[in-house]
Design a protein around this motif. Structure first.
Motif, PDB file in Angstrom:
ATOM      1  N   ASP A 210       0.653   0.941   6.263  1.00  0.00           N
ATOM      2  CA  ASP A 210       0.638  -0.527   6.320  1.00  0.00           C
ATOM      3  C   ASP A 210      -0.266  -0.948   7.480  1.00  0.00           C
ATOM      4  N   HIS A 211      -0.662  -2.197   7.508  1.00  0.00           N
ATOM      5  CA  HIS A 211      -1.472  -2.740   8.604  1.00  0.00           C
ATOM      6  C   HIS A 211      -0.777  -3.961   9.153  1.00  0.00           C
ATOM      7  N   LYS A 212      -0.168  -3.801  10.338  1.00  0.00           N
ATOM      8  CA  LYS A 212       0.679  -4.880  10.876  1.00  0.00           C
ATOM      9  C   LYS A 212      -0.119  -5.977  11.551  1.00  0.00           C
ATOM     10  N   ARG A 213      -1.312  -5.608  12.088  1.00  0.00           N
ATOM     11  CA  ARG A 213      -2.069  -6.608  12.849  1.00  0.00           C
ATOM     12  C   ARG A 213      -2.755  -7.585  11.911  1.00  0.00           C
ATOM     13  N   ALA A 214      -2.871  -8.821  12.379  1.00  0.00           N
ATOM     14  CA  ALA A 214      -3.382  -9.894  11.512  1.00  0.00           C
ATOM     15  C   ALA A 214      -4.865  -9.725  11.168  1.00  0.00           C
ATOM     16  N   PRO A 291       4.428  -4.708   2.430  1.00  0.00           N
ATOM     17  CA  PRO A 291       3.909  -4.491   1.068  1.00  0.00           C
ATOM     18  C   PRO A 291       4.117  -3.127   0.433  1.00  0.00           C
ATOM     19  N   GLU A 292       4.655  -2.121   1.138  1.00  0.00           N
ATOM     20  CA  GLU A 292       4.613  -0.747   0.616  1.00  0.00           C
ATOM     21  C   GLU A 292       5.252  -0.595  -0.761  1.00  0.00           C
ATOM     22  N   ALA A 293       6.240  -1.463  -1.084  1.00  0.00           N
ATOM     23  CA  ALA A 293       6.896  -1.371  -2.393  1.00  0.00           C
ATOM     24  C   ALA A 293       5.873  -1.499  -3.522  1.00  0.00           C
ATOM     25  N   MET A 294       4.866  -2.376  -3.306  1.00  0.00           N
ATOM     26  CA  MET A 294       3.872  -2.592  -4.373  1.00  0.00           C
ATOM     27  C   MET A 294       3.055  -1.321  -4.602  1.00  0.00           C
ATOM     28  N   ASN A 295       2.768  -0.570  -3.513  1.00  0.00           N
ATOM     29  CA  ASN A 295       2.031   0.685  -3.668  1.00  0.00           C
ATOM     30  C   ASN A 295       2.857   1.683  -4.477  1.00  0.00           C
ATOM     31  N   VAL A 296       4.091   1.931  -4.020  1.00  0.00           N
ATOM     32  CA  VAL A 296       4.829   3.069  -4.595  1.00  0.00           C
ATOM     33  C   VAL A 296       5.416   2.768  -5.973  1.00  0.00           C
TER      34      VAL A 296
END
Ligand code: AMP
Ligand code: GLY
Length: 434
Positions: A210-214, A291-296
């Motif tokens: 994931d990428h937390k920074r804006a 967002p990781e749910a959308m990937n897996v």
């Protein structure tokens, strides 16, 4: 099968879409997510961070299986209410979700059961102790014990440089919550490793970053997550041994919780960091990542309804996942995260999306008079999937270009430029030559 989902973000849209392939879907939402509403046979609007309110919303109805999804919903005990209503439940009880909503509980569970991976840390209740710990540890992460949507952590060198600034933040948390967690600052690359668990066994999913920074190049304030990518069983910067260590930690937690009489059934999310000294654990979540749910979920080749059923019945087997690569980019309102534009109209070119091959998941948007409007939080998750990362990224970008209005996204997520910098950085942290 009648399956009830509680939640209404892009993560829940992805879950709902997969479940609806082979069940009759029902939903409880805090705001109407137009896409989840469309997938559901019936839905109810309720305060989903209030277990009693959710119980009231579904009173008199019967469901076979329930799944409560967001962190605050789990912390409010919504899974427990679903179980009380007589359905099987595939999400953790309030007490099991404590692994996420109480970081002090989490760190002490790892310590008591001798599960490795914690950074040096201490929970303190006075500013004097906070100053002592910061002096001892040097570079630190200062964080509240409870839920903050990923935005409550302040880190030496990133968010403050002087010890007094750090102390000010520690004091504000002590004044508000009575305590604060101070951890040694870890240096490395983070990744998300999620598993299903039936309370004893685990079945891991592909790792995701994931990428937390804006902002581009991982700059700017922390957000709920701007986008993520996956590349099969490993990420470009992880080694097999890293994944083995992370899996051991996940399995260790499940065993420990079972041993303590507090079994964890649901999705366990480990936020790991690969460092020069092996894999460390930053935090656990008691749910799919967003967002990781959308990937897996897009890679899951088995029925999610069956996986949830097997979790609830204590019969988990190993669901299979495709080896494809995925890239998710979040479209967020102008000004996000500090001063996001609310109630702004956005439009989606549906046929453009269709021909791009991307998928769009509705996050925090609402519908009024046939228009889709922003709420101020992340608006749409756009997913690209392909046999390699370059193509998956290109598809996600094409999808983003089909959404118009005052929204933006990070074009660098999933690109080879950003990923190779991460691989290089990790090589140098491990002390390897490139
Ligand atoms: P958390 O809410 O604990 O997931 O923290 C949010 C983000 O802060 C993490 O994803 C990391 O990027 C960062 N972070 C948290 N704890 C640490 C730590 N001990 N060392 C370095 N970075 C950290
Ligand atoms: N992607 C971070 C989270 O779901 O907490």
């Amino acid at each position: 099968m009648k399956v009830l989902i509680v939640g209404n973000g892009a993560r829940e849209h992805a879950i709902a879409e997969k479940l609806a392939q082979d069940c009759e879907l029902y939903a409880v939402m805090s705001k109407k997510n137009p896409a989840i509403a469309q997938l559901s046979k019936e839905y109810w609007i309720s305060d989903i961070e209030n277990a009693e309110a959710v119980g009231k919303a579904i009173a008199g109805r019967e469901f076979d299986l329930g799944f409560a999804s967001p962190d605050a919903t789990l912390a409010a005990g919504v899974s427990d209410i679903l179980a009380k209503c007589g359905m099987l439940v595939a999400s953790p009880s309030k007490e099991a979700a404590r692994i996420e909503w109480d970081k002090s509980f989490m760190r002490s569970l790892l310590e008591r059961h001798k599960i490795r991976g914690s950074p040096k840390h201490e929970v303190v209740t006075t500013v004097g102790d906070a100053r002592r710990v910061v002096k001892d540890l040097g570079m630190v992460a200062i964080k509240p014990l409870g839920l903050t949507g990923g935005k409550g952590v302040k880190i030496s060198g990133d968010h403050f440089s002087e010890i007094d600034e750090g102390m000010e933040y520690a004091k504000s948390l002590i004044d508000k919550d009575g305590s604060v967690l101070i951890e040694e600052k870890l240096v490395g690359e983070e990744f998300t490793f999620q598993c299903f668990s039936d309370g004893s066994r685990i079945a891991t999913m592909p790792p995701v970053q994931d990428h937390k920074r804006a902002f581009e190049n991982d700059l700017g304030p922390n957000t709920g997550g701007m986008g993520s990518y996956s590349s099969g069983a490993r990420l470009p910067f992880t080694k097999e041994q890293d994944m083995d260590e992370a899996k051991k930690i996940l399995q260790g937690v499940i065993h420990a919780m079972k041993k303590d009489g507090n079994p964890f059934r649901g999705v366990l999310y480990g936020q790991f960091m690969v460092t020069a000294h092996g894999v460390k654990i930053i935090e656990f979540n008691a749910r799919f990542g967003d967002p990781e749910a959308m990937n897996v979920i897009s890679l899951l080749e088995d029925s999610l309804t069956n996986v949830f059923l097997s979790i609830a019945e204590g019969q988990l087997s190993n669901p299979s996942f495709s080896d494809d690569c995925t890239v998710v980019k979040y479209m967020v309102p102008q000004g996000y995260p500090d001063k996001p534009l609310k109630d702004a109209a956005v439009s989606i070119d549906a046929s453009g999306i269709e021909s791009s091959g991307a998928k769009v998941y509705y996050a925090s948007v609402y519908e009024e008079k046939g228009k889709i409007l922003t709420t101020g939080s992340r608006a749409f998750g756009v997913l690209g999937r392909a046999g390699n990362l370059q193509d998956a990224e290109r598809i996600a970008e094409k999808g983003c270009s089909c959404i118009s209005g005052p929204v933006w996204h990070r074009p660098d997520i999933g690109t080879m430029g950003l990923i190779s910098r991460k691989v290089e950085r990790m090589r140098s942290i491990r002390g390897e030559s490139s």
